[in-house]
Design an enzyme around this catalytic site. Structure first.
Site, PDB file in Angstrom:
ATOM      1  NE  ARG A  13       1.128  52.483  -9.331  1.00 47.50           N
ATOM      2  CZ  ARG A  13       0.396  52.420 -10.430  1.00 47.50           C
ATOM      3  NH1 ARG A  13       0.118  51.241 -10.960  1.00 47.50           N
ATOM      4  NH2 ARG A  13      -0.052  53.506 -11.020  1.00 47.50           N
ATOM      5  CB  SER A  40      -1.204  46.816 -11.265  1.00 47.90           C
ATOM      6  OG  SER A  40      -1.585  47.968 -10.584  1.00 47.90           O
ATOM      7  CD  GLU A  61      -7.497  40.029  -2.210  1.00 47.90           C
ATOM      8  OE1 GLU A  61      -8.387  39.214  -1.873  1.00 47.90           O
ATOM      9  OE2 GLU A  61      -7.409  40.483  -3.369  1.00 47.90           O
ATOM     10  CG  HIS A 112      -4.063  51.405  -6.654  1.00 51.74           C
ATOM     11  ND1 HIS A 112      -2.700  51.295  -6.758  1.00 51.74           N
ATOM     12  CD2 HIS A 112      -4.553  51.174  -7.889  1.00 51.74           C
ATOM     13  CE1 HIS A 112      -2.363  51.009  -8.010  1.00 51.74           C
ATOM     14  NE2 HIS A 112      -3.466  50.932  -8.726  1.00 51.74           N
ATOM     15  CG  ASP A 120     -10.148  51.367 -11.270  1.00 44.79           C
ATOM     16  OD1 ASP A 120     -10.567  51.292 -12.450  1.00 44.79           O
ATOM     17  OD2 ASP A 120      -9.073  50.889 -10.884  1.00 44.79           O
TER      18      ASP A 120
END
Lengths: 317, 275
Positions: A13, A40, A61, A112, A120
């Site tokens: 990231r 994030s 999205e 991710h 998660d």
């Protein structure tokens, strides 16, 4: 390669954010879209620097992909970024009809990916995204091995017209490459020469493959290690020549083996130079909560799993 | 720039011509969507022959106004309009839906003048927002128009887009809803009630106008009012009739996606010419 060396860990990231900042200052056409995950994913750094070229659409999205299509149609190069569970998870239709079909310059960067997301759990992990994206015409599919590769491949996507799906991982991962690897979209990178078999990997499995190569060498098995960061278009010529040279392939990927890298390799090898292929990957199951390394072990995604597959393949010949 | 605006009095004639093309091309194709094409004729005529700044000789002109047909199944009205405007030859219209034709069942980039491949419903307004945002970044004064079906409003993405456009203060964006009251399975108010439609858009912070979608003067006036909004997108709810101009198609959901046969079309065209 890793042996006793201390392995440098770094974040894909961070690499994404750095690449976007650099490209954004070079190219005013570059815009970035976020869907409430930009802090994030760190694209918020781009938002801070270029507020007029960053659009946060909220948790929407499908709308984000549609807006990106419109921006591309008006001459922009949009990078859209959120978690891979949601892009492509919530917007296959928009990716297919609004981006891939008209072959637009939209770069989808999904962080991710895979089960390495960790605690998660399955709702936020992806095993199916790669197969879905690979089956859409026009779309290029890229999975970088580490942070330096991410940086370079993001730049490559900017230089290459047309739509991309670039899949990143959440955790910091071991660095396979030094500062600026020479990587080209559509060309594999041979990381270690070998003669007994080839291990073709992508994403976080590349470092596992290198570790497997070390272990195998100790047992006098010579494995060629290949980073196939581009799953589509696959570097078919090199992969077929490697099949010819080694006579057997193990693939390693952090997604369902149905429709992923193993399938892609099988698609080209089976018609040109068939050799046995053993696929290391998620075996058609959902993930669960757990720490990164625990999950990789439970779902058969470690260097040990690659070694086991390699030995079995070599022994069977 | 090519002169694309025609005198107001000639617009009606254009509408008749486009209706005729729609019926003839659908009969030739033996499939397609007449109802929602016929309901939108006056809207497209107002845009392409009066309001929009565009140039059929330069479909990629960066300063052009853009029209997004989100309800892509109404491709026949778009193709017929683009042909009348000079983007493609009128003779090409009879290739609609045929193998190797540029005129696909739903519009795509093979056809010059098509801005967006609408068809899968719900995406067009989002794409129009993207075009409008790009115009703002580039400080260009082009406008973006998106035509949505009323059945299409069932799609959740429409409302994601409806929230986003006012946030980004897109005064350069106008959405037009072809409010013909019918979707494939029946009446919109039975399949998925949309009313109170104007209130929904008002609540989403849009500038809302309602017009008779066949009254060219009303449509054009609304388009002009939309242009005066600096920082707020406008939605024009155009009340129309599905299948407009063909008595047996009007208000019949069966003609959402059923093409008329050639003999029928011959008679219809004859009677339209006499009117």
């Amino acid at each position: 390669m890793f042996g006793l060396m201390l392995v440098q860990m770094s974040s894909m990231r961070d690499a994404l954010a750095e690449a976007l900042l650099e490209l954004g200052s070079k190219d005013p056409k570059l815009v970035v879209l976020g869907a409430d995950t930009s802090v994030s994913i760190k694209t918020s750094l781009f938002a801070d620097r270029f507020p007029d070229r960053f659009f946060n659409v909220g948790i929407a999205e499908a709308n984000m992909i549609g807006i990106a299509a419109g921006l591309a149609l008006a001459g922009k190069i949009p990078y859209v970024s959120t978690y891979s569970a949601f892009v492509p998870g919530k917007c296959l239709d928009q990716i297919r009809n609004a981006v891939a079909y008209p072959n637009l310059d939209v770069k989808i960067v999904s962080s991710h990916g895979g089960v390495s997301v960790g605690p998660d759990g399955a709702s936020h992990q992806t095993v199916e995204d790669v197969a879905a994206m690979r089956a859409i015409p026009h779309l290029r599919v890229v999975i970088p091995a580490d942070a330096p590769a991410t940086r370079v491949l993001i730049e490559e996507s900017w230089k290459t017209p047309g739509p991309f799906y670039i899949r990143l991982s959440r955790p910091s991962v071991p660095e396979v490459y030094s500062s600026r690897p020479d990587l080209k979209v559509g060309q594999v990178k041979v990381l270690r020469e070998g003669t007994d078999l080839a291990i073709i990997a992508c994403g976080v499995m590349v470092s596992e493959a290198l570790e497997a190569g070390e272990s195998l060498a100790k047992e006098k098995i010579s494995a060629e290690i290949i980073d196939s960061h581009t799953l589509k278009p696959l570097d078919a010529d090199t992969i077929v020549s490697v099949a010819r040279k080694t006579g057997g392939i193990v693939t390693a990927e952090e997604q369902n083996i149905i429709g992923g890298l193993g399938s892609a390799v099988a698609e080209v090898v089976s018609s040109s130079y068939p050799v046995p292929i053993s696929m290391v990957g998620v075996r058609d199951t959902f993930g669960e909560s757990g720490e990164y390394k625990e999950l990789m072990a439970k779902y058969g995604l470690t260097s040990k799993d690659i070694v086991r597959a390699a030995k079995k393949l070599v022994a069977s010949r | 720039m090519e002169q694309t605006q025609i005198p107001f009095g000639m617009l009606l004639q254009k509408a008749v011509k486009i209706r005729t093309h729609i019926l003839e091309m659908l009969a030739e194709a033996k499939s397609g969507h007449p109802g929602g094409s016929l309901s939108a004729v006056e809207i497209l005529v107002s845009l392409y022959f009066y309001k929009m700044r565009h140039d059929p000789k330069r479909p990629a002109w960066p300063d052009r106004d853009r029209f997004v047909l989100s309800k892509g199944h109404a491709a026949p009205v778009l193709f017929a309009t683009l042909a009348e405007a000079g983007y493609i030859p009128v003779s090409e219209l009879k290739t609609l839906r045929k193998l190797n034709s540029r005129l696909q069942g739903h519009p795509d980039h093979r056809v010059p003048g098509v801005e967006f491949p609408g068809g899968s419903l719900g995406i067009g307004l989002s794409a129009a927002i993207g075009m409008a945002l790009a115009g703002k970044i580039d400080k260009k004064d082009y406008r973006v128009y998106a035509l949505l079906g009323d059945g299409e409003l069932d799609e959740g993405e429409t409302w994601e887009a409806a929230m986003a456009a006012p946030k980004f203060k897109l005064g350069n964006l106008t959405a037009i809803i072809d409010r013909n009251g019918i979707q494939q399975d029946g009446l919109t108010e039975q399949i998925m009630p949309m009313e109170p439609l104007a209130y929904k858009w008002k609540a989403f912070n849009w500038h809302v106008l309602e017009v008779d979608g066949f009254d060219l003067r009303q449509v054009i006036e609304a388009l002009e009012k939309a242009e005066n909004m600096r920082n707020r997108p406008t939605v024009i709810i155009a009340h129309t009739v599905k299948g407009k101009g063909v008595s047996f198609m009007e208000w019949d959901p069966a003609y959402h996606g059923k093409a008329p046969d050639k003999d029928t079309v011959k008679k219809l065209v004859e009677s339209m010419r006499q009117q």
